[in-house]
Design a protein around this motif. Structure first.
Motif, mmCIF file in Angstrom:
data_model
loop_
_atom_site.group_PDB
_atom_site.id
_atom_site.type_symbol
_atom_site.label_atom_id
_atom_site.label_comp_id
_atom_site.label_asym_id
_atom_site.label_seq_id
_atom_site.Cartn_x
_atom_site.Cartn_y
_atom_site.Cartn_z
ATOM 1 N N GLN A 202 0.825 -1.210 0.000
ATOM 2 C CA GLN A 202 0.000 0.000 0.000
ATOM 3 C C GLN A 202 0.857 1.256 0.000
ATOM 4 O OE1 GLN A 202 -2.302 -1.124 3.565
ATOM 5 N NE2 GLN A 202 -4.157 -0.876 2.348
ATOM 6 N N ARG A 203 1.936 1.235 0.787
ATOM 7 C CA ARG A 203 2.812 2.410 0.833
ATOM 8 C C ARG A 203 3.423 2.672 -0.520
ATOM 9 N NH1 ARG A 203 5.415 0.524 6.443
ATOM 10 N NH2 ARG A 203 6.758 -0.538 5.019
ATOM 11 N N ILE A 204 3.860 1.620 -1.185
ATOM 12 C CA ILE A 204 4.493 1.806 -2.488
ATOM 13 C C ILE A 204 3.495 2.343 -3.496
ATOM 14 C CG2 ILE A 204 5.492 0.536 -4.434
ATOM 15 C CD1 ILE A 204 7.234 -0.917 -2.498
ATOM 16 N N VAL A 205 2.284 1.850 -3.452
ATOM 17 C CA VAL A 205 1.256 2.367 -4.352
ATOM 18 C C VAL A 205 1.028 3.859 -4.083
ATOM 19 C CG1 VAL A 205 -1.208 2.288 -4.870
ATOM 20 C CG2 VAL A 205 0.107 0.168 -4.786
ATOM 21 N N HIS A 206 0.961 4.250 -2.819
ATOM 22 C CA HIS A 206 0.796 5.667 -2.486
ATOM 23 C C HIS A 206 1.965 6.499 -2.986
ATOM 24 C CE1 HIS A 206 -2.804 6.331 0.038
ATOM 25 N NE2 HIS A 206 -2.723 5.033 0.254
ATOM 26 N N ILE A 207 3.165 5.984 -2.806
ATOM 27 C CA ILE A 207 4.354 6.710 -3.238
ATOM 28 C C ILE A 207 4.329 6.929 -4.745
ATOM 29 C CG2 ILE A 207 6.848 6.425 -3.577
ATOM 30 C CD1 ILE A 207 6.790 5.113 -0.706
ATOM 31 N N LEU A 208 3.962 5.886 -5.466
ATOM 32 C CA LEU A 208 3.866 6.028 -6.923
ATOM 33 C C LEU A 208 2.832 7.088 -7.284
ATOM 34 C CD1 LEU A 208 4.089 2.291 -8.060
ATOM 35 C CD2 LEU A 208 5.869 4.045 -8.156
ATOM 36 N N GLY A 209 1.739 7.126 -6.548
ATOM 37 C CA GLY A 209 0.710 8.128 -6.794
ATOM 38 C C GLY A 209 1.223 9.546 -6.576
ATOM 39 N N MET A 210 1.937 9.741 -5.470
ATOM 40 C CA MET A 210 2.460 11.073 -5.173
ATOM 41 C C MET A 210 3.513 11.501 -6.193
ATOM 42 S SD MET A 210 2.679 11.177 -0.971
ATOM 43 C CE MET A 210 4.399 10.776 -1.169
ATOM 44 N N LEU A 211 4.379 10.568 -6.547
ATOM 45 C CA LEU A 211 5.415 10.890 -7.528
ATOM 46 C C LEU A 211 4.783 11.217 -8.876
ATOM 47 C CD1 LEU A 211 8.181 8.244 -6.748
ATOM 48 C CD2 LEU A 211 8.276 10.699 -6.342
ATOM 49 N N SER A 212 3.697 10.519 -9.173
ATOM 50 C CA SER A 212 3.068 10.757 -10.463
ATOM 51 C C SER A 212 2.435 12.152 -10.509
ATOM 52 C CB SER A 212 2.058 9.654 -10.755
ATOM 53 O OG SER A 212 0.799 10.165 -11.063
ATOM 54 N N GLU A 213 1.954 12.629 -9.361
ATOM 55 C CA GLU A 213 1.421 13.995 -9.334
ATOM 56 C C GLU A 213 2.518 15.022 -9.551
ATOM 57 O OE1 GLU A 213 -0.951 15.041 -5.927
ATOM 58 O OE2 GLU A 213 -2.131 13.198 -6.095
ATOM 59 N N LYS A 214 3.678 14.742 -8.998
ATOM 60 C CA LYS A 214 4.759 15.731 -9.049
ATOM 61 C C LYS A 214 5.599 15.623 -10.322
ATOM 62 C CE LYS A 214 8.289 17.647 -5.952
ATOM 63 N NZ LYS A 214 8.697 17.686 -4.527
ATOM 64 N N PHE A 215 5.831 14.384 -10.774
ATOM 65 C CA PHE A 215 6.768 14.189 -11.888
ATOM 66 C C PHE A 215 6.127 13.510 -13.097
ATOM 67 C CE2 PHE A 215 9.359 14.216 -7.991
ATOM 68 C CZ PHE A 215 10.280 15.207 -8.308
ATOM 69 N N GLY A 216 4.826 13.206 -13.009
ATOM 70 C CA GLY A 216 4.170 12.465 -14.078
ATOM 71 C C GLY A 216 4.085 13.249 -15.384
ATOM 72 N N GLY B 49 2.131 5.306 -20.704
ATOM 73 C CA GLY B 49 1.208 5.781 -19.673
ATOM 74 C C GLY B 49 1.847 6.965 -18.988
ATOM 75 N N LYS B 50 1.472 7.231 -17.756
ATOM 76 C CA LYS B 50 2.038 8.374 -17.041
ATOM 77 C C LYS B 50 3.462 8.039 -16.593
ATOM 78 C CE LYS B 50 -0.061 12.251 -15.147
ATOM 79 N NZ LYS B 50 -1.272 12.875 -14.606
ATOM 80 N N LEU B 51 4.414 8.623 -17.304
ATOM 81 C CA LEU B 51 5.820 8.329 -17.034
ATOM 82 C C LEU B 51 6.362 9.247 -15.948
ATOM 83 C CD1 LEU B 51 8.531 6.945 -17.853
ATOM 84 C CD2 LEU B 51 8.793 8.800 -19.530
ATOM 85 N N LEU B 52 7.013 8.681 -14.952
ATOM 86 C CA LEU B 52 7.637 9.499 -13.910
ATOM 87 C C LEU B 52 8.962 10.030 -14.446
ATOM 88 C CD1 LEU B 52 6.940 7.310 -10.732
ATOM 89 C CD2 LEU B 52 5.451 8.924 -11.930
ATOM 90 N N GLN B 53 9.006 11.349 -14.644
ATOM 91 C CA GLN B 53 10.170 11.969 -15.282
ATOM 92 C C GLN B 53 11.313 12.149 -14.294
ATOM 93 O OE1 GLN B 53 11.841 12.768 -17.740
ATOM 94 N NE2 GLN B 53 10.416 12.147 -19.329
ATOM 95 N N LEU B 54 11.837 11.051 -13.799
ATOM 96 C CA LEU B 54 13.041 11.119 -12.964
ATOM 97 C C LEU B 54 13.653 9.730 -12.880
ATOM 98 C CD1 LEU B 54 12.130 11.428 -9.163
ATOM 99 C CD2 LEU B 54 10.704 10.342 -10.874
ATOM 100 N N PRO B 55 14.971 9.665 -12.751
ATOM 101 C CA PRO B 55 15.599 8.357 -12.573
ATOM 102 C C PRO B 55 15.190 7.836 -11.208
ATOM 103 C CG PRO B 55 17.241 10.095 -12.961
ATOM 104 C CD PRO B 55 15.949 10.755 -12.670
ATOM 105 N N LEU B 56 14.683 6.622 -11.167
ATOM 106 C CA LEU B 56 14.121 6.107 -9.927
ATOM 107 C C LEU B 56 14.457 4.626 -9.820
ATOM 108 C CD1 LEU B 56 12.210 7.077 -7.603
ATOM 109 C CD2 LEU B 56 10.351 6.065 -8.914
ATOM 110 N N SER B 57 15.348 4.298 -8.894
ATOM 111 C CA SER B 57 15.757 2.902 -8.746
ATOM 112 C C SER B 57 14.868 2.192 -7.738
ATOM 113 C CB SER B 57 17.208 2.841 -8.282
ATOM 114 O OG SER B 57 17.295 3.337 -6.967
#
Lengths: 248, 248
Positions: free
Chosen positions: A171-185, A191-199
DNA sequence: CGGTCTGTTGAAGGATTTCAACACTCGTGG
DNA sequence: CCACGAGTGTTGAAATCCTTCAACAGACCG
């Protein structure tokens, strides 16, 4: 596993000589908390600034180092993290251009509480603690803007605390992806690509888990066709269903 | 188990009629971010305030309620917590007199992000959002003081994130006891007594764990003679060794 | 004096970590 | 140009920490 192409990220490989003093005035107005100032006031403030370039992976400053300068990100992405004695880090925030960091306070210790690391090549403006406090004192709207931003950061930090304390790792990871997608999507073929290098390590450090667990969960999300991911990049294929998973 | 006497806490059972408007001026100067103001400025601000009393257990405001007033704690102790849909709460902060809460920001949602609950009988001053912003605008030192406090709250929130993400439950609880002892500790016959009602549930909600686990760990610390504890109270018998346990 | 709130303890089950081995990607230098 | 090595990502299996369910004891309140 899905086949993975090389990174779809646009990383404008800014090199040192593009990160110059001349860049300043244009960028200064872009910083949210200077937006209330006039051109002449900006010119005045502009004199106080330094500009520096850092390569991806460099540290701008280290945790426990004496805090003497406030910094504003001009170009690229920076991550703020804390180290612990056992080598387990936690990633506190990902910054994009216009955000400030290395915050100073008259109260408490005058050392940085976290490490700021360049996630891409970056260009950073900075100025001295005393100059900054002078600006806060002389330009009340700036102080109020900084306060509003800090208040929002505090809210977001409380959000993260809440998630860390009450949710399972998936659940935390899903939330994190959601927040990152708002900021960097950014819309892309995947689909909605997160515009940052993310390991996987970065994701794990945000979620407070191990890289292995993060990897397992990302694989699982990929199997469910909610995301697409490769080396250092993630895109959200099905944002609606991902959000449903986060809430329900 | 150690025998437990009834609570050693001094809870000055302030009743409603002690919490009056007349109390204001004396307390106003006590609030850190008004300390920079002169007597006449304080008198001006004093006009804007309301004062209210709440019983222990009452909510001052609820999460998701519209945020219209900023509040300052005058007497007693307040806890800030977040609820989640599954009924698992997290305790974000414990406030003592002089601290403000119900923070407002022009950015983002205008609703409270947490619930403020009276941990003891409390007396609270409040004033309207627009009045507060007016003060920030007209008195820059106040804005800077509020910023410094908020910055420190952010640091402390980052501390908690770090602990939640990297430490085991026993370590987190030891750290929490340490922080509480700095803020609420008071010498007593039992050692450093935490001057606030503190249940196992409260400790669990701070550490992001279950009451049962919190109870087990507290029992364990008691067996090791590091703390003494009873119903709703905790004293730290051996601070040095507890600190050693937190670090090592 | 009964009821409710708080705290304690046991035992089973589950989620996550840890250790380990391996696959893939990318950049670098032979 | 290819081979190598470092960094990154994946997967399995055992071990561990913590939660959950359950039962009960003591404290406080009316």
């Amino acid at each position: 596993m899905t086949q993975k192409r090389s990174t779809p990220l646009h990383l404008s490989n800014i090199s040192g000589h593009h990160c110059t003093i001349d860049l300043r005035l244009g960028k200064l107005a872009m910083v949210p908390f200077f937006q209330s100032l006039s051109k002449s006031e900006l010119r005045e403030i502009n004199k106080k600034f330094d500009v520096n370039h850092f390569n991806s992976g460099d540290s701008i400053y280290f945790q426990a180092e004496k805090a003497t300068r406030l910094r504003v990100l001009v170009h690229g992405i920076i991550k703020l993290l804390r180290h612990s004695s056992e080598g387990k880090d936690i990633l506190l925030d990902m910054l994009k251009p216009g955000e400030f960091f290395g915050t100073l306070s008259d109260l408490g210790e005058n050392v940085y509480q976290e490490t700021a690391m360049a996630q891409t090549d970056v260009c950073v403006m900075s100025f001295g603690a005393t100059d900054f406090r002078m600006i806060l004192k002389n330009y009340p709207p700036v102080a109020i803007a900084v306060l509003d931003i800090t208040t929002n950061k505090l809210r977001s930090s409380h959000d993260k605390l809440h998630q860390l304390a009450t949710l399972s790792v998936p659940q935390r990871i899903v939330h994190i992806l959601g927040m990152l997608s708002e900021k960097f999507g950014e819309e892309s073929e995947y689909g909605k690509l997160l515009q940052l290098p993310l390991s996987r390590r970065d994701i794990a450090d945000m979620a407070g888990t191990s890289t292995e667990t993060a990897s397992r969960i990302m694989s699982d999300l990929q199997d469910k066709e909610l995301i697409v991911s490769g080396r250092q990049w993630v895109a959200i294929k099905n944002p609606d269903q991902l959000k449903k998973l986060a809430d329900g």
